[in-house]
Write a protein that holds these residues in place. Structure first.
Motif, PDB file in Angstrom:
ATOM      1  N   MET A   1      -3.581   6.872   4.811  1.00  0.00           N
ATOM      2  CA  MET A   1      -2.669   6.072   5.620  1.00  0.00           C
ATOM      3  C   MET A   1      -2.979   6.220   7.106  1.00  0.00           C
ATOM      4  SD  MET A   1      -0.920   4.278   3.638  1.00  0.00           S
ATOM      5  CE  MET A   1       0.094   3.594   4.933  1.00  0.00           C
TER       6      MET A   1
ATOM      7  N   CYS B   1       0.814  -1.218   0.000  1.00  0.00           N
ATOM      8  CA  CYS B   1       0.000   0.000   0.000  1.00  0.00           C
ATOM      9  C   CYS B   1       0.846   1.267   0.000  1.00  0.00           C
ATOM     10  CB  CYS B   1      -0.945   0.000   1.203  1.00  0.00           C
ATOM     11  SG  CYS B   1      -0.121  -0.229   2.789  1.00  0.00           S
ATOM     12  N   PHE B   2       2.118   1.177   0.334  1.00  0.00           N
ATOM     13  CA  PHE B   2       3.031   2.313   0.226  1.00  0.00           C
ATOM     14  C   PHE B   2       4.450   1.778   0.129  1.00  0.00           C
ATOM     15  CE2 PHE B   2       3.225   1.380   4.674  1.00  0.00           C
ATOM     16  CZ  PHE B   2       4.465   1.801   5.115  1.00  0.00           C
TER      17      PHE B   2
ATOM     18  N   ASP C   1       7.786   6.623   0.209  1.00  0.00           N
ATOM     19  CA  ASP C   1       6.610   7.350   0.676  1.00  0.00           C
ATOM     20  C   ASP C   1       6.655   7.588   2.185  1.00  0.00           C
ATOM     21  OD1 ASP C   1       5.382   7.382  -1.879  1.00  0.00           O
ATOM     22  OD2 ASP C   1       4.723   5.312  -1.587  1.00  0.00           O
ATOM     23  N   SER C   2       7.552   6.890   2.864  1.00  0.00           N
ATOM     24  CA  SER C   2       7.648   7.034   4.315  1.00  0.00           C
ATOM     25  C   SER C   2       8.466   8.277   4.668  1.00  0.00           C
ATOM     26  CB  SER C   2       8.294   5.789   4.926  1.00  0.00           C
ATOM     27  OG  SER C   2       9.629   5.630   4.462  1.00  0.00           O
TER      28      SER C   2
ATOM     29  N   GLU D   1      -3.665  10.991   0.258  1.00  0.00           N
ATOM     30  CA  GLU D   1      -2.986   9.715   0.515  1.00  0.00           C
ATOM     31  C   GLU D   1      -2.511   9.630   1.955  1.00  0.00           C
ATOM     32  OE1 GLU D   1      -1.113   5.952  -0.130  1.00  0.00           O
ATOM     33  OE2 GLU D   1      -2.855   7.040  -0.910  1.00  0.00           O
TER      34      GLU D   1
ATOM     35  N   TYR E   1       5.722   3.478   8.135  1.00  0.00           N
ATOM     36  CA  TYR E   1       5.275   4.658   7.398  1.00  0.00           C
ATOM     37  C   TYR E   1       5.885   5.941   7.965  1.00  0.00           C
ATOM     38  CZ  TYR E   1       2.191   8.053   5.130  1.00  0.00           C
ATOM     39  OH  TYR E   1       1.704   9.109   4.399  1.00  0.00           O
TER      40      TYR E   1
END
Length: 326
Positions: free
Chosen positions: A196, A99-100, A104-105, A192, A276
């Motif tokens: 999350m 999902c990521f 993206d973190s 987004e 994340y």
């Protein structure tokens, strides 16, 4: 003589069956040999032979056999060449999330001022402020001190405006053949990020059936209402979201107070939150709520900023978009 042999071979290829096939292949092979092989011979063999191309068939079968089996669900990916490269964490372990991605973190900026408030001045500001306060009263009456459920419901709503705004700016960009100053990406980043938040809260709170039904109803009403709202007045819509995020900051502050007072158990942070937000392995719920609150404060500033741009009689594209500003 050569022409006669070619005609015979062609006739046998078309009409021959059973035991004649063997004779056909032998005759064609002889013709190819007689023509000296080479490019013409190879071409002739492919054209005249009725034997399947065994190698091509085997390759095709191999491709179709390459599947990804996950919990008895077969996903055929190699046929289309759709594959994801192996991704690893910094410590060398395999990246577990679809999902990521690692890029993206990020590490949340928790130093942001969570007490800021935009004082409503115009009629549109006052309308947005009072509407948000009215919705806050309704949600408080329903959820009371169920902070986890309240946060889950809040995130299903908070993830909508960024998507709607980004979508409408995208369509406007297509219609007018113009850039948007990066605001499409900034608003979609916001959507987004809020999603999350929801994925994290769902790991902590298992919603009941009536809460799921409430989410479906609220999302259906809010999406369509905000879509029309943004078309009519983007500046008021962004101000509305700014106040909505202010209430989110207040809600998460109350959640933190409940954790610190012992009303809510400070359970270990879910794995998805640790990856994340790049939290330490021993992170807890308090750490998760702290970084989510910081994100909400950043979204508050972005939307008030966007509304101020419109209030100055300008379009968003005239100001640099805060890309990456969670």
């Amino acid at each position: 003589m050569k022409n006669i042999i070619l005609v015979r071979s062609a006739a046998r290829a078309l009409l021959g069956s059973g035991g004649r096939n063997y004779h056909h292949h032998f005759s064609t092979a002889a013709v190819v040999k007689q023509h000296g092989g080479g490019a013409f011979g190879n071409f002739y063999w492919r054209r005249m032979s009725s034997l399947p191309d065994i190698k091509d068939e085997e390759d095709s079968k191999d491709k179709k056999k390459e599947v990804i089996n996950n919990n008895n669900n077969t996903v055929i990916s190699s046929y289309w060449g759709i594959t994801r490269p192996k991704i690893q964490r910094d410590d060398g372990s395999e990246w577990p999330w679809n999902c990521f991605m690692p890029w993206d973190s990020y590490r949340a900026d928790v130093s942001i001022d969570v007490t800021k408030h935009h004082e409503p001045k115009t009629i549109g500001d006052k309308f947005a402020f009072k509407t948000v306060k009215f919705l806050r009263v309704l949600s408080d009456l329903y959820f009371k001190e169920r902070y986890g459920c309240h946060a889950m419901m809040l995130e299903t709503i908070a993830a909508v405006p960024g998507m709607v705004g980004g979508m409408l700016l995208h369509l406007k960009s297509l219609r007018k053949f113009q850039h948007t100053g990066g605001w499409i990406k900034a608003l979609l980043e916001e959507a987004e990020n809020e999603r999350m938040h929801l994925m994290t809260m769902v790991e902590l709170v298992k919603p009941s059936w009536h809460e799921r039904l409430l989410v479906i109803t609220a999302q259906g009403v809010f999406f369509n209402g905000f879509f029309v709202f943004y078309l009519i007045s983007p500046k008021t819509a962004h101000r509305f979201v700014g106040y909505l995020e202010e209430e989110a900051v207040i809600s998460y502050t109350e959640h933190l107070n409940a954790i610190e007072s012992g009303k809510v158990e400070n359970v270990p942070a879910p794995a998805i939150a640790i990856d994340y937000w790049r939290l330490p392995k021993d992170a807890t719920l308090k750490d998760v709520v702290t970084v989510i609150r910081a994100d909400e404060a950043h979204h508050r500033d972005v939307n008030h900023f966007a509304s101020d741009i419109h209030h100055q009689g300008k379009e968003l594209k005239e100001a640099p978009a805060p890309i990456g500003y969670h």
